[in-house]
Design a protein around this motif. Structure first.
Motif, PDB file in Angstrom:
ATOM      1  N   SER A   1       0.828  -1.211   0.000  1.00 39.73           N
ATOM      2  CA  SER A   1       0.000   0.000   0.000  1.00 39.73           C
ATOM      3  C   SER A   1       0.860   1.258   0.000  1.00 39.73           C
TER       4      SER A   1
ATOM      5  N   TYR B   1     -15.316   9.304  -1.808  1.00 37.62           N
ATOM      6  CA  TYR B   1     -16.368   8.378  -1.410  1.00 37.62           C
ATOM      7  C   TYR B   1     -17.551   8.379  -2.381  1.00 37.62           C
TER       8      TYR B   1
ATOM      9  N   GLN C   1     -18.928   3.419   9.144  1.00 32.86           N
ATOM     10  CA  GLN C   1     -17.823   3.024   8.270  1.00 32.86           C
ATOM     11  C   GLN C   1     -17.526   1.540   8.474  1.00 32.86           C
TER      12      GLN C   1
ATOM     13  N   SER D   1     -15.735  -2.205   6.471  1.00 33.26           N
ATOM     14  CA  SER D   1     -14.636  -2.606   5.586  1.00 33.26           C
ATOM     15  C   SER D   1     -15.008  -2.485   4.116  1.00 33.26           C
TER      16      SER D   1
ATOM     17  N   PRO E   1      -5.841  10.207   4.591  1.00 36.41           N
ATOM     18  CA  PRO E   1      -6.040   8.907   5.255  1.00 36.41           C
ATOM     19  C   PRO E   1      -5.881   8.959   6.774  1.00 36.41           C
ATOM     20  N   PRO E   2      -4.807   9.601   7.325  1.00 34.72           N
ATOM     21  CA  PRO E   2      -4.723   9.661   8.796  1.00 34.72           C
ATOM     22  C   PRO E   2      -5.832  10.507   9.426  1.00 34.72           C
TER      23      PRO E   2
ATOM     24  N   LEU F   1      -8.817  10.721   8.296  1.00 34.05           N
ATOM     25  CA  LEU F   1      -9.973   9.827   8.239  1.00 34.05           C
ATOM     26  C   LEU F   1      -9.939   8.827   9.385  1.00 34.05           C
ATOM     27  N   GLU F   2      -8.729   8.323   9.674  1.00 40.97           N
ATOM     28  CA  GLU F   2      -8.579   7.298  10.702  1.00 40.97           C
ATOM     29  C   GLU F   2      -8.702   7.859  12.107  1.00 40.97           C
ATOM     30  N   TYR F   3      -8.113   9.035  12.347  1.00 37.74           N
ATOM     31  CA  TYR F   3      -7.996   9.523  13.721  1.00 37.74           C
ATOM     32  C   TYR F   3      -9.090  10.522  14.129  1.00 37.74           C
TER      33      TYR F   3
ATOM     34  N   GLY G   1     -12.031  11.079  11.888  1.00 34.88           N
ATOM     35  CA  GLY G   1     -13.291  10.658  11.291  1.00 34.88           C
ATOM     36  C   GLY G   1     -13.638  11.414  10.028  1.00 34.88           C
ATOM     37  N   LEU G   2     -14.480  10.796   9.211  1.00 39.30           N
ATOM     38  CA  LEU G   2     -14.859  11.380   7.915  1.00 39.30           C
ATOM     39  C   LEU G   2     -15.654  12.668   8.084  1.00 39.30           C
TER      40      LEU G   2
ATOM     41  N   THR H   1     -13.491  15.513   9.121  1.00 42.50           N
ATOM     42  CA  THR H   1     -12.599  15.899   8.022  1.00 42.50           C
ATOM     43  C   THR H   1     -13.305  16.828   7.056  1.00 42.50           C
TER      44      THR H   1
END
Length: 467
Positions: free
Chosen positions: A49, A285, A354, A356, A424-425, A427-429, A431-432, A435
């Motif tokens: 990735s 998205y 969210q 998978s 990406p980070p 989004l991960e930490y 949230g969408l 963001t």
């Protein structure tokens, strides 16, 4: 009233110059159809990735470097010669990346293509601004963004067709090449056309004056700009260029106290914040949203075609109004519209789960999110999308125009890299939803930058741009 022949002539050469924008859009978007293939061992290079992200981002690094040096090169060698260099970069990149045998060769060829993208992003708005009459400069300047949008659209259509000839981007097509390799290879055709057409372009009159070629500059001012007093215009250009021996020197944009002179910082601010509207990640998205409202995943190649069609139509709207209402007002309207639509989308995503496989929303909220995300896209495409390139083409004084555009465009690409890497980070930490709300705040920041820092450049002669 300008003659019909003169009007046709300036539109014709502006369209040719904007072909660089077409390749800009095509080159940056065509990679989307190849990502799932190049990361595999069987059909591509067997990438992790991280390696895949590096391969995709390589074009961005090339673009930043190309933008930085494009302005200086244009001042030294001329706008037309630099366009031809860009066309060669695009051609080489398309051929090399299509035939790449591994990660590093692929990254190299995509990096070279990125240099072409950076050059095209600088030269087209500068050239169009310098050959256009003041009353048409905004409309013609937006050809750059229209060409970018058409390039995006064409790349998605091309990818869709090639992916479906044999039912998969991993199918073998002509000359025993995978379909995904052909997606990259087809760029050689528009690159070749761009190079051939650029050979027919007249040089910028302001560059010719900087080289002491006044008679050639007079001919171009009469034929394309419709200048009634070309000798007076030449004198005005000389006065704003200053010492001709220093025109190509980067010292013209430097300041002992602030690194760059104030007008360059304004250009940097506008170009940089335009990326923090979130335009390059806001539709990540889109496919998930379409899936959430019941569309098949098999349409993933077709979804961007509809989105970019909207972009083209809205860019045309921006072209129609930019000379009428002005650059500054158009940007302010865009900032407010984008902020509101982003906040609505973010608030909707607070109700999304969210998983998978993507976003999970109930049907009504999914449709509402899809609509609000595309409202954002509509606002961007008819305001900031075209207006930023017009403003950058007009904002700088003659003596620093291409250099200033180069530095500002480099800042634009640096902003692109930051946004792409941090999404990406974030989004991960955080949230969408948060963001999207963050980028809405950035849109409000863009409103204040434009309102309090950016001068109105519409319907003014380039020689009046002295700050």
């Amino acid at each position: 009233m300008k003659s019909t022949a003169q009007l046709k002539s300036v539109i014709y050469i502006s369209i040719i110059a904007a072909l660089g924008g077409f390749l800009f859009g095509f080159d940056t978007a065509v990679i989307s159809g190849t990502i799932d293939s190049i990361k595999t061992v069987e059909y591509g290079f067997g990438l992790s990735s991280g390696e895949l992200g590096f391969a995709v981002a390589s074009v961005l690094f090339g673009s930043a470097i190309g933008a930085w040096y494009a302005g200086l090169s244009a001042m030294r060698f001329g706008r037309v010669r630099v366009m031809i260099i860009a066309s060669i970069m695009f051609f080489i990149s398309a051929l090399g990346s299509a035939l790449a045998t591994g990660l590093w060769s692929f990254v190299l060829w995509r990096f070279i293509g990125g240099i072409g993208v950076g050059i095209a992003a600088v030269i087209a708005p500068a050239y169009i601004a310098e050959v256009s009459p003041a009353h048409l400069r905004g409309r013609l300047g937006t050809l750059q963004q229209l060409a970018i949008a058409i390039g995006l659209f064409t790349s998605f259509v091309s990818n869709y067709i090639l992916a479906n000839i044999e039912g998969s981007p991993n199918s073998i097509l002509w000359f025993d090449l995978f379909a995904w390799r052909w997606m990259l290879l087809v760029e050689i055709f528009p690159a070749f056309i761009y190079g051939i057409m650029a050979l027919k372009l007249p040089e910028s009159p302001r560059f010719l004056v900087s080289k002491g070629k006044d008679e050639e500059a007079i001919e171009i001012l009469i034929k394309y700009v419709g200048e009634k007093n070309p000798k007076d215009k030449i004198l005005s250009i000389k006065n704003t260029l200053g010492n001709l021996d220093d025109v190509i020197s980067i010292k013209n944009i430097l300041s002992k106290k602030t690194i760059f002179i104030p007008i360059v910082w304004i250009g940097i601010s506008v170009a940089f914040i335009s990326q923090f509207t979130g335009i390059n990640i806001i539709l990540y998205y889109a496919s998930s949203l379409w899936n959430a409202v019941g569309f098949s995943q098999s349409l993933s190649f077709a979804v961007p075609i509809g989105t970019t069609t909207i972009g083209i139509l809205m860019t045309v709207v921006g072209m129609m109004v930019i000379d009428r209402i002005g650059r500054k007002k158009l940007l302010l309207i865009g900032s407010i519209g984008m902020a509101i639509s982003l906040w609505i989308t973010g608030l909707i995503f607070f109700n999304a789960e969210q998983t998978s496989t993507g976003l999970v929303l109930n049907t009504n909220l999914a449709w509402l999110a899809l609509i609000s995300a595309h409202v954002f896209y509509i606002f961007f495409c008819c305001t900031w999308g075209p207006a930023v390139w017009v403003v950058l083409g007009e904002l700088f004084p003659n003596r620093v125009r291409t250099t200033g555009i180069g530095i500002a465009t480099c800042a634009n690409w640096i902003g692109n890299i930051i946004v792409t890497w941090t999404f990406p980070p974030m989004l991960e930490y955080i949230g969408l939803a948060q963001t999207y709300l963050f980028y809405g705040v950035c849109c409000i920041l863009s409103f204040f930058i434009v309102k309090y820092l950016l001068p109105e450049t519409g319907n003014k002669e380039l020689e009046d741009m002295q700050y």
